[in-house]
Design a protein around this motif. Structure first.
Motif, PDB file in Angstrom:
ATOM      1  N   MET A   1       0.839  -1.190   0.000  1.00 27.31           N
ATOM      2  CA  MET A   1       0.000   0.000   0.000  1.00 27.31           C
ATOM      3  C   MET A   1       0.878   1.246   0.000  1.00 27.31           C
ATOM      4  SD  MET A   1      -3.129  -0.995   2.552  1.00 27.31           S
ATOM      5  CE  MET A   1      -4.202   0.295   1.888  1.00 27.31           C
ATOM      6  N   GLY A   2       0.293   2.328  -0.483  1.00 37.27           N
ATOM      7  CA  GLY A   2       1.058   3.561  -0.542  1.00 37.27           C
ATOM      8  C   GLY A   2       0.177   4.785  -0.386  1.00 37.27           C
ATOM      9  N   TRP A   3       0.831   5.883  -0.067  1.00 39.34           N
ATOM     10  CA  TRP A   3       0.186   7.194  -0.014  1.00 39.34           C
ATOM     11  C   TRP A   3       0.766   8.067  -1.124  1.00 39.34           C
ATOM     12  CZ3 TRP A   3      -3.934   8.366   2.854  1.00 39.34           C
ATOM     13  CH2 TRP A   3      -4.205   7.613   4.006  1.00 39.34           C
TER      14      TRP A   3
ATOM     15  N   ALA B   1       4.697   7.960   0.521  1.00 40.30           N
ATOM     16  CA  ALA B   1       5.197   6.923   1.422  1.00 40.30           C
ATOM     17  C   ALA B   1       4.550   5.600   1.060  1.00 40.30           C
ATOM     18  CB  ALA B   1       4.894   7.280   2.873  1.00 40.30           C
ATOM     19  N   GLY B   2       5.237   4.508   1.408  1.00 42.41           N
ATOM     20  CA  GLY B   2       4.692   3.194   1.119  1.00 42.41           C
ATOM     21  C   GLY B   2       5.053   2.201   2.203  1.00 42.41           C
ATOM     22  N   VAL B   3       4.295   1.096   2.231  1.00 42.12           N
ATOM     23  CA  VAL B   3       4.513   0.078   3.251  1.00 42.12           C
ATOM     24  C   VAL B   3       4.293  -1.291   2.632  1.00 42.12           C
ATOM     25  CG1 VAL B   3       2.121   0.302   4.066  1.00 42.12           C
ATOM     26  CG2 VAL B   3       3.845  -0.661   5.587  1.00 42.12           C
ATOM     27  N   SER B   4       5.120  -2.247   3.030  1.00 38.81           N
ATOM     28  CA  SER B   4       4.971  -3.612   2.542  1.00 38.81           C
ATOM     29  C   SER B   4       3.751  -4.268   3.169  1.00 38.81           C
ATOM     30  CB  SER B   4       6.225  -4.421   2.879  1.00 38.81           C
ATOM     31  OG  SER B   4       6.372  -4.520   4.291  1.00 38.81           O
ATOM     32  N   TRP B   5       3.409  -5.443   2.667  1.00 38.42           N
ATOM     33  CA  TRP B   5       2.183  -6.059   3.124  1.00 38.42           C
ATOM     34  C   TRP B   5       2.255  -6.474   4.593  1.00 38.42           C
ATOM     35  CZ3 TRP B   5       1.078 -11.206   4.622  1.00 38.42           C
ATOM     36  CH2 TRP B   5       2.160 -12.090   4.529  1.00 38.42           C
ATOM     37  N   THR B   6       3.424  -6.778   5.096  1.00 35.13           N
ATOM     38  CA  THR B   6       3.545  -7.133   6.512  1.00 35.13           C
ATOM     39  C   THR B   6       3.651  -5.892   7.406  1.00 35.13           C
ATOM     40  OG1 THR B   6       5.945  -7.180   6.427  1.00 35.13           O
ATOM     41  CG2 THR B   6       4.770  -9.234   5.887  1.00 35.13           C
TER      42      THR B   6
ATOM     43  N   PHE C   1       6.890  12.500   8.413  1.00 32.05           N
ATOM     44  CA  PHE C   1       5.756  11.612   8.164  1.00 32.05           C
ATOM     45  C   PHE C   1       6.152  10.171   8.472  1.00 32.05           C
ATOM     46  CE2 PHE C   1       3.431  14.199   4.614  1.00 32.05           C
ATOM     47  CZ  PHE C   1       3.478  15.329   5.419  1.00 32.05           C
ATOM     48  N   LEU C   2       5.184   9.422   8.992  1.00 31.82           N
ATOM     49  CA  LEU C   2       5.411   8.016   9.288  1.00 31.82           C
ATOM     50  C   LEU C   2       4.257   7.200   8.739  1.00 31.82           C
ATOM     51  CD1 LEU C   2       7.007   5.796  10.811  1.00 31.82           C
ATOM     52  CD2 LEU C   2       5.545   6.265  12.791  1.00 31.82           C
ATOM     53  N   VAL C   3       4.563   6.195   7.938  1.00 31.55           N
ATOM     54  CA  VAL C   3       3.536   5.316   7.389  1.00 31.55           C
ATOM     55  C   VAL C   3       3.580   3.986   8.129  1.00 31.55           C
ATOM     56  CG1 VAL C   3       5.073   4.505   5.537  1.00 31.55           C
ATOM     57  CG2 VAL C   3       2.596   4.256   5.297  1.00 31.55           C
ATOM     58  N   PHE C   4       2.415   3.469   8.453  1.00 32.22           N
ATOM     59  CA  PHE C   4       2.336   2.158   9.086  1.00 32.22           C
ATOM     60  C   PHE C   4       0.953   1.581   8.824  1.00 32.22           C
ATOM     61  CE2 PHE C   4      -0.090   3.496  12.897  1.00 32.22           C
ATOM     62  CZ  PHE C   4       0.123   4.867  12.888  1.00 32.22           C
TER      63      PHE C   4
ATOM     64  N   TYR D   1       2.287  -6.434  -6.038  1.00 33.44           N
ATOM     65  CA  TYR D   1       3.511  -6.287  -5.274  1.00 33.44           C
ATOM     66  C   TYR D   1       3.270  -6.488  -3.779  1.00 33.44           C
ATOM     67  CZ  TYR D   1       5.338  -4.441  -9.600  1.00 33.44           C
ATOM     68  OH  TYR D   1       5.725  -4.309 -10.901  1.00 33.44           O
ATOM     69  N   ARG D   2       4.215  -7.131  -3.137  1.00 34.25           N
ATOM     70  CA  ARG D   2       4.139  -7.323  -1.688  1.00 34.25           C
ATOM     71  C   ARG D   2       4.885  -6.219  -0.962  1.00 34.25           C
ATOM     72  NH1 ARG D   2       0.847  -9.943  -3.492  1.00 34.25           N
ATOM     73  NH2 ARG D   2       0.512 -12.188  -3.362  1.00 34.25           N
ATOM     74  N   ASP D   3       5.892  -5.628  -1.631  1.00 31.82           N
ATOM     75  CA  ASP D   3       6.643  -4.525  -1.045  1.00 31.82           C
ATOM     76  C   ASP D   3       6.188  -3.238  -1.724  1.00 31.82           C
ATOM     77  OD1 ASP D   3      10.189  -4.163  -0.187  1.00 31.82           O
ATOM     78  OD2 ASP D   3       8.382  -3.207   0.580  1.00 31.82           O
ATOM     79  N   TYR D   4       6.430  -2.101  -1.054  1.00 30.94           N
ATOM     80  CA  TYR D   4       5.965  -0.838  -1.615  1.00 30.94           C
ATOM     81  C   TYR D   4       6.644  -0.571  -2.952  1.00 30.94           C
ATOM     82  CZ  TYR D   4      10.431   0.835   0.083  1.00 30.94           C
ATOM     83  OH  TYR D   4      11.767   0.995   0.318  1.00 30.94           O
ATOM     84  N   VAL D   5       5.961   0.130  -3.802  1.00 32.96           N
ATOM     85  CA  VAL D   5       6.514   0.587  -5.072  1.00 32.96           C
ATOM     86  C   VAL D   5       6.154   2.061  -5.232  1.00 32.96           C
ATOM     87  CG1 VAL D   5       6.590  -1.611  -6.285  1.00 32.96           C
ATOM     88  CG2 VAL D   5       4.456  -0.333  -6.228  1.00 32.96           C
ATOM     89  N   PRO D   6       7.054   2.879  -5.755  1.00 35.42           N
ATOM     90  CA  PRO D   6       6.772   4.309  -5.863  1.00 35.42           C
ATOM     91  C   PRO D   6       5.954   4.709  -7.093  1.00 35.42           C
ATOM     92  CG  PRO D   6       9.003   3.869  -6.566  1.00 35.42           C
ATOM     93  CD  PRO D   6       8.446   2.560  -6.090  1.00 35.42           C
ATOM     94  N   GLU D   7       5.828   3.823  -8.058  1.00 36.44           N
ATOM     95  CA  GLU D   7       5.131   4.188  -9.291  1.00 36.44           C
ATOM     96  C   GLU D   7       3.629   4.015  -9.134  1.00 36.44           C
ATOM     97  OE1 GLU D   7       7.471   1.844  -9.126  1.00 36.44           O
ATOM     98  OE2 GLU D   7       9.149   2.395 -10.428  1.00 36.44           O
TER      99      GLU D   7
END
Length: 125
Positions: free
Chosen positions: A34-36, A49-54, A68-71, A102-108
Motif C-alpha cells: 500500500m502507498g500514499w 510513502a509506502g509500506v509492505s504487506w507485513t 511523516f510516518l507510514v504504518f 507487489y508485496r513490497d511498496y513501489v513508488p510508481e
C-alpha cells in the motif's frame, strides 16, 4: 476488488499534525503493498510513502522523511500516515492506493490497482 476509504484530512496550521487513515475492504487478507500519494492543484500526483504487506518495510520520500510516518494494522485492514511538523507545501489531496501485484511498496502510481477518493490536507502559514 478492494475498496479504499481515506479519512483524517483537514485544515491545520504550520507545525501542526494530522493522522490520515485508509480503510480497505472487499478482499480477504492484506497481502498487498500500500502507498500514499498526494496531488496539489496544477501538479502531478507524487508518491509520498509506502509500506509492505507485513508492515515491516516502509519508505517515505525525502521531502517528508523525518516528519511523516507510514504504518499499517492488518488486523484492522487500515493503513495510516502520521504527519508531523506540517508545512504549507504539504497542502494537497492525499490518496491511498493498493497494489495486488507487489508485496513490497513501489513508488510508481501505475503499479497500484486500487485507489481511494482522497482526503484534502490544507496547511496554513
Amino acid at each position: 476488488q478492494v475498496q479504499l476509504v481515506e479519512s483524517g484530512g483537514g485544515l491545520v496550521q504550520a507545525g501542526g499534525s494530522l493522522r490520515l487513515s485508509c480503510v480497505a475492504s472487499g478482499r480477504a487478507g492484506s497481502n498487498y503493498a500500500m502507498g500514499w500519494f498526494r496531488q496539489a492543484p496544477g501538479k502531478e500526483r507524487d508518491f509520498v510513502a509506502g509500506v509492505s504487506w507485513t508492515g515491516g518495510n516502509t519508505y517515505s520520500t525525502d521531502s517528508v522523511k523525518g516528519r511523516f510516518l507510514v504504518f499499517r494494522d492488518n488486523a484492522k485492514n487500515t493503513m495510516y500516515l502520521q504527519m508531523n511538523d506540517l508545512k504549507p507545501e504539504d497542502t494537497a489531496k492525499y490518496y491511498c492506493a493498493a497494489s495486488l501485484t507487489y508485496r513490497d511498496y513501489v513508488p510508481e502510481g501505475s503499479k497500484y490497482d486500487y485507489w481511494g477518493q482522497g482526503t484534502q490536507v490544507t496547511v496554513s502559514s
